[in-house]
Write a protein that holds these residues in place. Structure first.
Motif, PDB file in Angstrom:
ATOM      1  N   UNK A 178       0.830  -1.208   0.000  1.00 55.29           N
ATOM      2  CA  UNK A 178       0.000   0.000   0.000  1.00 55.29           C
ATOM      3  C   UNK A 178       0.864   1.257   0.000  1.00 55.29           C
ATOM      4  N   UNK A 179       1.957   1.250   0.723  1.00 58.34           N
ATOM      5  CA  UNK A 179       2.857   2.412   0.738  1.00 58.34           C
ATOM      6  C   UNK A 179       3.431   2.664  -0.659  1.00 58.34           C
ATOM      7  N   UNK A 180       3.817   1.602  -1.355  1.00 52.34           N
ATOM      8  CA  UNK A 180       4.317   1.764  -2.726  1.00 52.34           C
ATOM      9  C   UNK A 180       3.231   2.368  -3.614  1.00 52.34           C
ATOM     10  N   UNK A 181       2.011   1.869  -3.499  1.00 47.70           N
ATOM     11  CA  UNK A 181       0.905   2.397  -4.302  1.00 47.70           C
ATOM     12  C   UNK A 181       0.689   3.880  -4.011  1.00 47.70           C
ATOM     13  N   UNK A 182       0.685   4.238  -2.735  1.00 52.13           N
ATOM     14  CA  UNK A 182       0.479   5.636  -2.363  1.00 52.13           C
ATOM     15  C   UNK A 182       1.604   6.525  -2.894  1.00 52.13           C
ATOM     16  N   UNK A 183       2.818   6.019  -2.863  1.00 53.33           N
ATOM     17  CA  UNK A 183       3.944   6.807  -3.340  1.00 53.33           C
ATOM     18  C   UNK A 183       3.944   6.996  -4.840  1.00 53.33           C
ATOM     19  N   UNK A 184       3.714   5.922  -5.579  1.00 52.74           N
ATOM     20  CA  UNK A 184       3.846   5.999  -7.030  1.00 52.74           C
ATOM     21  C   UNK A 184       2.652   6.700  -7.676  1.00 52.74           C
ATOM     22  N   UNK A 185       1.526   6.789  -6.953  1.00 48.60           N
ATOM     23  CA  UNK A 185       0.349   7.473  -7.498  1.00 48.60           C
ATOM     24  C   UNK A 185       0.157   8.855  -6.897  1.00 48.60           C
ATOM     25  N   UNK A 186       1.135   9.343  -6.144  1.00 50.81           N
ATOM     26  CA  UNK A 186       1.010  10.653  -5.495  1.00 50.81           C
ATOM     27  C   UNK A 186       0.835  11.745  -6.552  1.00 50.81           C
ATOM     28  N   UNK A 187      -0.089  12.666  -6.310  1.00 47.39           N
ATOM     29  CA  UNK A 187      -0.418  13.685  -7.312  1.00 47.39           C
ATOM     30  C   UNK A 187       0.749  14.615  -7.621  1.00 47.39           C
ATOM     31  N   UNK A 188       1.649  14.822  -6.660  1.00 41.69           N
ATOM     32  CA  UNK A 188       2.763  15.746  -6.881  1.00 41.69           C
ATOM     33  C   UNK A 188       4.091  15.023  -7.067  1.00 41.69           C
ATOM     34  N   UNK A 189       4.293  13.930  -6.354  1.00 41.82           N
ATOM     35  CA  UNK A 189       5.597  13.275  -6.378  1.00 41.82           C
ATOM     36  C   UNK A 189       5.605  11.946  -7.131  1.00 41.82           C
ATOM     37  N   UNK A 190       4.435  11.464  -7.494  1.00 42.05           N
ATOM     38  CA  UNK A 190       4.362  10.173  -8.155  1.00 42.05           C
ATOM     39  C   UNK A 190       4.612  10.269  -9.650  1.00 42.05           C
ATOM     40  N   UNK A 191       4.588   9.112 -10.296  1.00 44.62           N
ATOM     41  CA  UNK A 191       4.776   9.033 -11.744  1.00 44.62           C
ATOM     42  C   UNK A 191       3.678   8.135 -12.305  1.00 44.62           C
ATOM     43  N   UNK A 192       2.496   8.716 -12.557  1.00 46.43           N
ATOM     44  CA  UNK A 192       1.344   7.899 -12.959  1.00 46.43           C
ATOM     45  C   UNK A 192       1.585   7.044 -14.196  1.00 46.43           C
ATOM     46  N   UNK A 193       2.423   7.511 -15.123  1.00 48.96           N
ATOM     47  CA  UNK A 193       2.643   6.759 -16.358  1.00 48.96           C
ATOM     48  C   UNK A 193       3.237   5.377 -16.090  1.00 48.96           C
ATOM     49  N   UNK A 194       4.034   5.279 -15.027  1.00 48.30           N
ATOM     50  CA  UNK A 194       4.684   4.005 -14.707  1.00 48.30           C
ATOM     51  C   UNK A 194       4.064   3.331 -13.474  1.00 48.30           C
ATOM     52  N   UNK A 195       2.978   3.899 -12.968  1.00 50.22           N
ATOM     53  CA  UNK A 195       2.406   3.381 -11.723  1.00 50.22           C
ATOM     54  C   UNK A 195       2.011   1.915 -11.841  1.00 50.22           C
ATOM     55  N   UNK A 196       1.314   1.553 -12.923  1.00 51.79           N
ATOM     56  CA  UNK A 196       0.878   0.171 -13.072  1.00 51.79           C
ATOM     57  C   UNK A 196       2.031  -0.807 -13.107  1.00 51.79           C
ATOM     58  N   UNK A 197       3.101  -0.439 -13.797  1.00 60.72           N
ATOM     59  CA  UNK A 197       4.273  -1.311 -13.888  1.00 60.72           C
ATOM     60  C   UNK A 197       4.943  -1.474 -12.525  1.00 60.72           C
ATOM     61  N   UNK A 198       5.115  -0.381 -11.804  1.00 54.35           N
ATOM     62  CA  UNK A 198       5.758  -0.446 -10.487  1.00 54.35           C
ATOM     63  C   UNK A 198       4.926  -1.268  -9.520  1.00 54.35           C
ATOM     64  N   UNK A 199       3.629  -1.061  -9.532  1.00 48.32           N
ATOM     65  CA  UNK A 199       2.749  -1.810  -8.626  1.00 48.32           C
ATOM     66  C   UNK A 199       2.787  -3.296  -8.953  1.00 48.32           C
ATOM     67  N   UNK A 200       2.761  -3.641 -10.243  1.00 53.18           N
ATOM     68  CA  UNK A 200       2.824  -5.046 -10.627  1.00 53.18           C
ATOM     69  C   UNK A 200       4.131  -5.702 -10.238  1.00 53.18           C
ATOM     70  N   UNK A 201       5.242  -5.003 -10.433  1.00 54.43           N
ATOM     71  CA  UNK A 201       6.541  -5.557 -10.054  1.00 54.43           C
ATOM     72  C   UNK A 201       6.661  -5.709  -8.539  1.00 54.43           C
ATOM     73  N   UNK A 202       6.086  -4.770  -7.800  1.00 53.30           N
ATOM     74  CA  UNK A 202       6.111  -4.879  -6.331  1.00 53.30           C
ATOM     75  C   UNK A 202       5.346  -6.107  -5.872  1.00 53.30           C
ATOM     76  N   UNK A 203       4.191  -6.355  -6.478  1.00 55.57           N
ATOM     77  CA  UNK A 203       3.408  -7.527  -6.098  1.00 55.57           C
ATOM     78  C   UNK A 203       4.126  -8.815  -6.499  1.00 55.57           C
TER      79      UNK A 203
END
Length: 266
Positions: A178-203
């Motif tokens: 959940x922390x990874x999801x919150x970080x990578x999807x953060x409106x100011x500090x996240x990177x939405x374009x790569x969010x799905x890839x990062x979340x999948x690799x984390x899982x």
């Protein structure tokens, strides 16, 4: 006499590109489909492919733990990009609760998302069960006797780990997820374009690390979906894989909000 000037071109009527928010029904259907995809991918791989062709001499054509871990990661990546723009791509009651705790999702929407996720997971395992009905003699009964890829501890653990190990794993790794999801999807500090890839690799990483402990839940919808077909032992142990992923998600959500989303004082 000069030719008359041609009429000035008429500019095209501008189209309204204002994005339209999806309806509640659309978001719930997207959550159900995404969870369906996740559970179908990981449980099909676990039951059909993990130990395929295993023989007494130790050879196997199966994909093993690594293949199952990759399967869950790939399905999350696919679901995130396919359905994420519609529903946010939770596909997991723990993620929904964690996002609500972090202030990223309304608490009023939590119950509807959880119901959709559980339904999507149950449809997936029901279809896997249907496929099993047409499998080789004894395949379905053996799959059910083996727990139908359910989560478990003690006798239900692939590595024989006890309930304490399962609790720690589910709280700790769900919180990390959940922390990874919150970080990578953060409106100011996240990177939405790569969010799905990062979340999948984390899982994927989480499954690589924890499948031997309790077959890796970090997702109550996945645990419910398999326990229904896994028999008395998985059903009796199911509460652990509902309660403790939620606990981990709540810890992550509240902690992330307090630590990283606070207002900077002048």
């Amino acid at each position: 006499m000069s030719d008359p000037k041609p009429d000035a071109p008429i500019p095209p009527t501008p189209l309204d590109h204002t994005p339209v928010a999806p309806s509640t029904a659309a978001t719930l259907v997207a959550e159900a489909f995404g969870t369906f995809l996740l559970v179908l991918g990981v449980i099909s791989t676990a039951l059909f492919a993990a130990n395929f062709g295993a023989s007494d001499n130790g050879t196997s054509l199966g994909v093993g733990f690594v293949g199952v871990s990759l399967a869950v990661g790939l399905t999350v990546v696919a679901g995130a990009y396919a359905f994420g723009p519609i529903s946010g791509g939770h596909f997991n009651p723990a993620v929904t609760v964690g996002l609500a705790a972090a202030g990223r999702f309304p608490w009023s929407g939590v119950l509807g998302y959880i119901v959709a996720q559980v339904v999507g997971g149950l449809v997936a395992t029901s279809l896997i069960f249907l496929v099993g009905l047409y499998g080789p003699d004894g395949w379905l009964s053996a799959a059910q006797e083996g727990g139908f890829a359910s989560n478990g501890y003690d006798a239900g653990s692939p590595g024989g780990f006890g309930i304490g190990g399962a609790i720690v794993v589910e709280v700790l790794f769900t919180a990390i997820f959940v922390i990874v999801i919150l970080g990578v999807t953060h409106s100011r500090r996240g990177n939405p374009a790569f969010a799905g890839l990062v979340i999948g690799l984390t899982l994927t990483l989480i499954h690589l690390a924890t499948i031997p402990v309790d077959n890796t839940s970090v997702n109550p919808a996945r645990s419910i979906a398999t326990a229904v077909y896994g028999g008395a032992l998985p059903l009796g142990q199911l509460w652990v894989f509902i309660v403790f992923p939620i606990v981990g998600a709540l810890i992550a959500g509240f902690s992330y909000r307090a630590l990283f989303d606070g207002v900077k004082k002048p």
